[in-house]
Design a protein around this motif. Structure first.
Motif, PDB file in Angstrom:
ATOM      1  N   ASP A  89       0.852  -1.182   0.000  1.00  0.00           N
ATOM      2  CA  ASP A  89       0.000   0.000   0.000  1.00  0.00           C
ATOM      3  C   ASP A  89       0.894   1.241   0.000  1.00  0.00           C
ATOM      4  O   ASP A  89       2.117   1.142  -0.033  1.00  0.00           O
ATOM      5  CB  ASP A  89      -0.966   0.003   1.190  1.00  0.00           C
ATOM      6  N   ASP A  90       0.274   2.419   0.041  1.00  0.00           N
ATOM      7  CA  ASP A  90       1.042   3.663  -0.018  1.00  0.00           C
ATOM      8  C   ASP A  90       1.970   3.845   1.179  1.00  0.00           C
ATOM      9  O   ASP A  90       2.993   4.519   1.076  1.00  0.00           O
ATOM     10  CB  ASP A  90       0.100   4.861  -0.118  1.00  0.00           C
ATOM     11  N   ASP A  91       1.628   3.259   2.336  1.00  0.00           N
ATOM     12  CA  ASP A  91       2.445   3.437   3.530  1.00  0.00           C
ATOM     13  C   ASP A  91       3.739   2.625   3.498  1.00  0.00           C
ATOM     14  O   ASP A  91       4.801   3.124   3.858  1.00  0.00           O
ATOM     15  CB  ASP A  91       1.646   3.081   4.783  1.00  0.00           C
ATOM     16  N   ILE A  92       3.644   1.364   3.068  1.00  0.00           N
ATOM     17  CA  ILE A  92       4.837   0.507   3.077  1.00  0.00           C
ATOM     18  C   ILE A  92       5.484   0.362   1.711  1.00  0.00           C
ATOM     19  O   ILE A  92       6.603  -0.103   1.591  1.00  0.00           O
ATOM     20  CB  ILE A  92       4.520  -0.903   3.635  1.00  0.00           C
ATOM     21  N   GLY A  93       4.758   0.743   0.681  1.00  0.00           N
ATOM     22  CA  GLY A  93       5.261   0.608  -0.679  1.00  0.00           C
ATOM     23  C   GLY A  93       4.398  -0.340  -1.482  1.00  0.00           C
ATOM     24  O   GLY A  93       3.603  -1.100  -0.929  1.00  0.00           O
ATOM     25  N   ILE A  94       4.547  -0.268  -2.787  1.00  0.00           N
ATOM     26  CA  ILE A  94       3.803  -1.128  -3.696  1.00  0.00           C
ATOM     27  C   ILE A  94       4.804  -1.998  -4.427  1.00  0.00           C
ATOM     28  O   ILE A  94       5.833  -1.515  -4.909  1.00  0.00           O
ATOM     29  CB  ILE A  94       2.977  -0.280  -4.677  1.00  0.00           C
ATOM     30  N   PHE A  95       4.490  -3.286  -4.532  1.00  0.00           N
ATOM     31  CA  PHE A  95       5.401  -4.265  -5.112  1.00  0.00           C
ATOM     32  C   PHE A  95       4.656  -5.090  -6.159  1.00  0.00           C
ATOM     33  O   PHE A  95       3.750  -5.855  -5.829  1.00  0.00           O
ATOM     34  CB  PHE A  95       5.962  -5.181  -4.020  1.00  0.00           C
ATOM     35  N   ILE A  96       5.051  -4.934  -7.420  1.00  0.00           N
ATOM     36  CA  ILE A  96       4.417  -5.671  -8.509  1.00  0.00           C
ATOM     37  C   ILE A  96       4.765  -7.145  -8.397  1.00  0.00           C
ATOM     38  O   ILE A  96       5.919  -7.510  -8.132  1.00  0.00           O
ATOM     39  CB  ILE A  96       4.871  -5.125  -9.876  1.00  0.00           C
ATOM     40  N   ILE A  97       3.758  -7.994  -8.593  1.00  0.00           N
ATOM     41  CA  ILE A  97       3.964  -9.442  -8.615  1.00  0.00           C
ATOM     42  C   ILE A  97       4.517  -9.805  -9.996  1.00  0.00           C
ATOM     43  O   ILE A  97       3.911  -9.510 -11.019  1.00  0.00           O
ATOM     44  CB  ILE A  97       2.636 -10.202  -8.377  1.00  0.00           C
ATOM     45  N   SER A  98       5.692 -10.435 -10.020  1.00  0.00           N
ATOM     46  CA  SER A  98       6.359 -10.792 -11.273  1.00  0.00           C
ATOM     47  C   SER A  98       6.645 -12.283 -11.319  1.00  0.00           C
ATOM     48  O   SER A  98       6.993 -12.882 -10.302  1.00  0.00           O
ATOM     49  CB  SER A  98       7.680 -10.042 -11.412  1.00  0.00           C
ATOM     50  N   PRO A  99       6.539 -12.874 -12.510  1.00  0.00           N
ATOM     51  CA  PRO A  99       6.843 -14.301 -12.644  1.00  0.00           C
ATOM     52  C   PRO A  99       8.348 -14.559 -12.692  1.00  0.00           C
ATOM     53  O   PRO A  99       9.137 -13.639 -12.932  1.00  0.00           O
ATOM     54  CB  PRO A  99       6.195 -14.666 -13.980  1.00  0.00           C
ATOM     55  N   ASP A 100       8.720 -15.804 -12.477  1.00  0.00           N
ATOM     56  CA  ASP A 100      10.113 -16.216 -12.622  1.00  0.00           C
ATOM     57  C   ASP A 100      10.524 -16.170 -14.085  1.00  0.00           C
ATOM     58  O   ASP A 100       9.677 -16.139 -14.994  1.00  0.00           O
ATOM     59  CB  ASP A 100      10.304 -17.650 -12.107  1.00  0.00           C
ATOM     60  N   SER A 101      11.828 -16.216 -14.310  1.00  0.00           N
ATOM     61  CA  SER A 101      12.325 -16.259 -15.684  1.00  0.00           C
ATOM     62  C   SER A 101      11.822 -17.534 -16.355  1.00  0.00           C
ATOM     63  O   SER A 101      11.596 -18.552 -15.703  1.00  0.00           O
ATOM     64  CB  SER A 101      13.855 -16.204 -15.702  1.00  0.00           C
ATOM     65  N   GLY A 102      11.620 -17.451 -17.639  1.00  0.00           N
ATOM     66  CA  GLY A 102      11.079 -18.572 -18.402  1.00  0.00           C
ATOM     67  C   GLY A 102       9.615 -18.357 -18.755  1.00  0.00           C
ATOM     68  O   GLY A 102       9.118 -18.935 -19.723  1.00  0.00           O
ATOM     69  N   ALA A 103       8.926 -17.527 -17.994  1.00  0.00           N
ATOM     70  CA  ALA A 103       7.529 -17.211 -18.317  1.00  0.00           C
ATOM     71  C   ALA A 103       7.522 -16.266 -19.509  1.00  0.00           C
ATOM     72  O   ALA A 103       8.459 -15.506 -19.729  1.00  0.00           O
ATOM     73  CB  ALA A 103       6.849 -16.547 -17.124  1.00  0.00           C
ATOM     74  N   SER A 104       6.459 -16.328 -20.305  1.00  0.00           N
ATOM     75  CA  SER A 104       6.372 -15.460 -21.470  1.00  0.00           C
ATOM     76  C   SER A 104       4.959 -14.897 -21.626  1.00  0.00           C
ATOM     77  O   SER A 104       3.999 -15.473 -21.109  1.00  0.00           O
ATOM     78  CB  SER A 104       6.801 -16.217 -22.734  1.00  0.00           C
ATOM     79  N   PRO A 105       4.840 -13.765 -22.328  1.00  0.00           N
ATOM     80  CA  PRO A 105       3.536 -13.126 -22.483  1.00  0.00           C
ATOM     81  C   PRO A 105       2.474 -14.077 -23.035  1.00  0.00           C
ATOM     82  O   PRO A 105       2.724 -14.830 -23.982  1.00  0.00           O
ATOM     83  CB  PRO A 105       3.821 -11.987 -23.480  1.00  0.00           C
ATOM     84  N   GLY A 106       1.320 -14.029 -22.403  1.00  0.00           N
ATOM     85  CA  GLY A 106       0.186 -14.867 -22.805  1.00  0.00           C
ATOM     86  C   GLY A 106       0.045 -16.143 -22.013  1.00  0.00           C
ATOM     87  O   GLY A 106      -1.031 -16.754 -22.001  1.00  0.00           O
ATOM     88  N   MET A 107       1.108 -16.578 -21.324  1.00  0.00           N
ATOM     89  CA  MET A 107       1.022 -17.816 -20.541  1.00  0.00           C
ATOM     90  C   MET A 107      -0.064 -17.689 -19.487  1.00  0.00           C
ATOM     91  O   MET A 107      -0.208 -16.654 -18.847  1.00  0.00           O
ATOM     92  CB  MET A 107       2.331 -18.119 -19.814  1.00  0.00           C
ATOM     93  N   LYS A 108      -0.820 -18.756 -19.301  1.00  0.00           N
ATOM     94  CA  LYS A 108      -1.849 -18.806 -18.280  1.00  0.00           C
ATOM     95  C   LYS A 108      -1.202 -19.069 -16.921  1.00  0.00           C
ATOM     96  O   LYS A 108      -0.313 -19.912 -16.806  1.00  0.00           O
ATOM     97  CB  LYS A 108      -2.861 -19.902 -18.603  1.00  0.00           C
ATOM     98  N   VAL A 109      -1.627 -18.344 -15.912  1.00  0.00           N
ATOM     99  CA  VAL A 109      -1.155 -18.558 -14.553  1.00  0.00           C
ATOM    100  C   VAL A 109      -2.063 -19.603 -13.909  1.00  0.00           C
ATOM    101  O   VAL A 109      -3.271 -19.466 -13.934  1.00  0.00           O
ATOM    102  CB  VAL A 109      -1.167 -17.238 -13.739  1.00  0.00           C
TER     103      VAL A 109
END
Length: 110
Positions: A89-109
């Motif tokens: 949140d704004d108080d502690i910061g915002i951190f985007i959830i990112s996949p590990d290497s090897g993932a590619s655009p369009g892959m289903k989570v």
């Protein structure tokens, strides 16, 4: 918080997306406009409330997790066609959830 069942969770279409364009909106305190590449699913425009947490050089070409089947929403600065996942949140910061290497655009989570 209300619990959901597996059928509710299965309704989400979570996909890997690559941020290919970033537009900082001067009139907005929190929002930036992102263009996401979802591979063979095409492109989406998403507005994200991460302006204070990320600079363009940290976002360009970054892989993120996107809610692909979120109903488009008209916003003050345009239409948002999805959502990227982030924690914090704004108080502690915002951190985007990112996949590990090897993932590619369009892959289903899963």
């Amino acid at each position: 918080m209300e619990e959901i069942n597996i059928e509710d969770f299965a309704k989400l279409d979570l996909r890997i997306a690559k941020i290919v364009n970033i537009e900082y909106i001067e009139e907005a305190d929190k929002l930036i406009k992102l263009e996401l590449d979802l591979g063979n699913l095409g492109y989406k425009t998403v507005f994200a409330g991460i302006k204070k947490a990320y600079r363009e050089e940290k976002l360009k070409d970054k892989l993120v997790v996107c809610v692909n089947n979120l109903k488009p929403r008209e916003m003050r600065f345009g239409t948002s066609e999805g959502m990227i996942l982030a924690a914090g949140d704004d108080d502690i910061g915002i951190f985007i959830i990112s996949p590990d290497s090897g993932a590619s655009p369009g892959m289903k989570v899963r």
